[in-house]
Design an enzyme around this catalytic site. Structure first.
Site, PDB file in Angstrom:
ATOM      1  N   SER A  99       4.362  -6.304   2.986  1.00  0.00           N
ATOM      2  CA  SER A  99       3.024  -6.217   3.583  1.00  0.00           C
ATOM      3  C   SER A  99       1.972  -6.780   2.625  1.00  0.00           C
ATOM      4  CB  SER A  99       2.736  -4.765   3.990  1.00  0.00           C
ATOM      5  OG  SER A  99       1.536  -4.680   4.720  1.00  0.00           O
ATOM      6  N   LEU A 100       1.070  -5.949   2.126  1.00  0.00           N
ATOM      7  CA  LEU A 100       0.073  -6.380   1.143  1.00  0.00           C
ATOM      8  C   LEU A 100       0.715  -7.140  -0.021  1.00  0.00           C
ATOM      9  CD1 LEU A 100      -2.633  -6.117  -0.566  1.00  0.00           C
ATOM     10  CD2 LEU A 100      -1.730  -3.897  -1.278  1.00  0.00           C
TER      11      LEU A 100
ATOM     12  N   GLN B  25       0.833 -11.798   9.973  1.00  0.00           N
ATOM     13  CA  GLN B  25       1.398 -10.590   9.362  1.00  0.00           C
ATOM     14  C   GLN B  25       0.685  -9.303   9.767  1.00  0.00           C
ATOM     15  OE1 GLN B  25       0.561  -8.615   5.809  1.00  0.00           O
ATOM     16  NE2 GLN B  25       2.201  -9.645   4.694  1.00  0.00           N
TER      17      GLN B  25
ATOM     18  N   GLN C  89       0.835  -1.197   0.000  1.00  0.00           N
ATOM     19  CA  GLN C  89       0.000   0.000   0.000  1.00  0.00           C
ATOM     20  C   GLN C  89       0.878   1.259   0.000  1.00  0.00           C
ATOM     21  OE1 GLN C  89      -3.121  -0.612   2.770  1.00  0.00           O
ATOM     22  NE2 GLN C  89      -3.899   1.465   2.708  1.00  0.00           N
TER      23      GLN C  89
ATOM     24  N   HIS D 110       0.190  -3.384  11.271  1.00  0.00           N
ATOM     25  CA  HIS D 110       1.276  -4.229  11.804  1.00  0.00           C
ATOM     26  C   HIS D 110       1.557  -3.935  13.278  1.00  0.00           C
ATOM     27  CE1 HIS D 110       1.860  -5.770   7.813  1.00  0.00           C
ATOM     28  NE2 HIS D 110       1.906  -4.533   7.351  1.00  0.00           N
TER      29      HIS D 110
ATOM     30  N   ARG E 250      -9.123  -8.596   3.747  1.00  0.00           N
ATOM     31  CA  ARG E 250      -8.073  -7.956   4.559  1.00  0.00           C
ATOM     32  C   ARG E 250      -8.284  -6.450   4.617  1.00  0.00           C
ATOM     33  NH1 ARG E 250      -2.703  -5.677   3.608  1.00  0.00           N
ATOM     34  NH2 ARG E 250      -1.116  -6.536   5.018  1.00  0.00           N
TER      35      ARG E 250
END
Length: 296
Positions: free
Chosen positions: A88-89, A248, A10, A199, A113
């Protein structure tokens, strides 16, 4: 020489992204239309004619970056990675690239998500901040001290490259931590324009929601290892991949350590696949000796 493919997260979105693919590739057009159907809204219209603000909505941003990355990857001739990773994503895009998820299942998980994270952000005001010019151990020490003294949540969230670590937590906790980071010698400690504390433990409600969806999804055996954010090492067991993906949302993105592990395991060329050039810049700061390119 091993070739690593890496996928952005992102923040790499931009208005008009993917339009060129849509107009010039029947395959890309098909995936866009599939995405419109799966998501229940025309993400293609938002991407091609929406504003920055439209694209910043989490429910749009995350599927948009995933969609662009997967289309770009599938457009590469002879795309045979020796290893993959995503920031991440981007880990979801990486799992499509190494055959663990198909496009439809990956997009469904990304959509779940995004919506779950949005809900978690609305439950409690929270944010993130970039800390520049301090070593990781000092940032970790300050976070732990602020948590202990104030009772606020503040944790290291994104280990992006040496000297650049993003922290995540409650609004008050982040403000206190930023003051102490500067006092400890940080060049900058800057609150980021994000919707919540990604996170961090504040994402626990989203983690629970995503956990159910991931556990119900069929994962395939990967064709190559994925270096996952929370463990920063090669993973090939599909059940372990599931568990790491669940962790995650509340765990740290260990990007610096993941790239270092890939290089240690033989990676000498990195290709960032998807919008933007963020990962190319970070990899260059982690190790100047490897070759880095981008495909969007």
């Amino acid at each position: 020489m091993k070739h690593a493919y890496v996928f952005p997260g992102q923040g790499s979105q931009f208005p008009g992204m993917g339009k060129e693919h849509y107009e010039n590739s029947a395959f890309a057009k098909k995936l866009f239309e599939q995405a419109n159907e799966i998501l229940g809204f025309r993400i293609s219209d938002i991407l091609f004619s929406g504003t920055d603000e439209d694209l910043r909505q989490t429910k749009v941003t995350q599927p948009a970056v995933f969609l662009h990355s997967v289309i770009a990857y599938k457009g590469i001739e002879q795309n045979k990675p020796d290893m993959v990773a995503g920031h991440s994503l981007g880990e979801f895009s990486a799992l499509v690239a190494n055959g663990v998820l198909n496009f439809e299942d990956g997009l469904q998980l990304v959509s779940i998500r995004a919506l779950a994270m949005q809900k978690a952000c609305e439950l409690q005001p929270s944010t993130m901040a970039a800390v520049l010019g301090l070593d990781d151990a000092k940032v970790e020490e300050v976070c732990a001290r602020v948590q202990e003294e104030s009772g606020e949540i503040v944790v290291p969230a994104n280990y992006n490259c040496p000297g650049q670590l993003v922290i995540s937590g409650s609004v008050n906790g982040i403000e206190l931590a930023c003051e102490q980071m500067k006092a400890a010698g940080a060049k900058r400690a800057l609150v980021l324009p994000v919707g919540g504390a990604f996170h961090s433990p504040l994402m626990e409600p989203a983690r629970q929601e995503l956990k159910d969806a991931i556990e119900a999804m069929k994962f395939q055996t990967p064709v190559c290892p994925v270096y996952q954010n929370v463990v920063a090492r090669a993973v090939i067991d599909k059940d372990e991949i599931k568990q790491n993906l669940i962790q995650q949302l509340t765990g740290a993105v260990r990007w610096t350590q993941s790239v270092q592990a890939m290089i240690q395991d033989g990676a000498s060329k990195f290709t960032e696949v998807g919008p933007g050039k963020v990962l190319q810049g970070l990899i260059g700061k982690i190790d100047k000796t490897v070759a880095v390119e981008g495909i969007s």
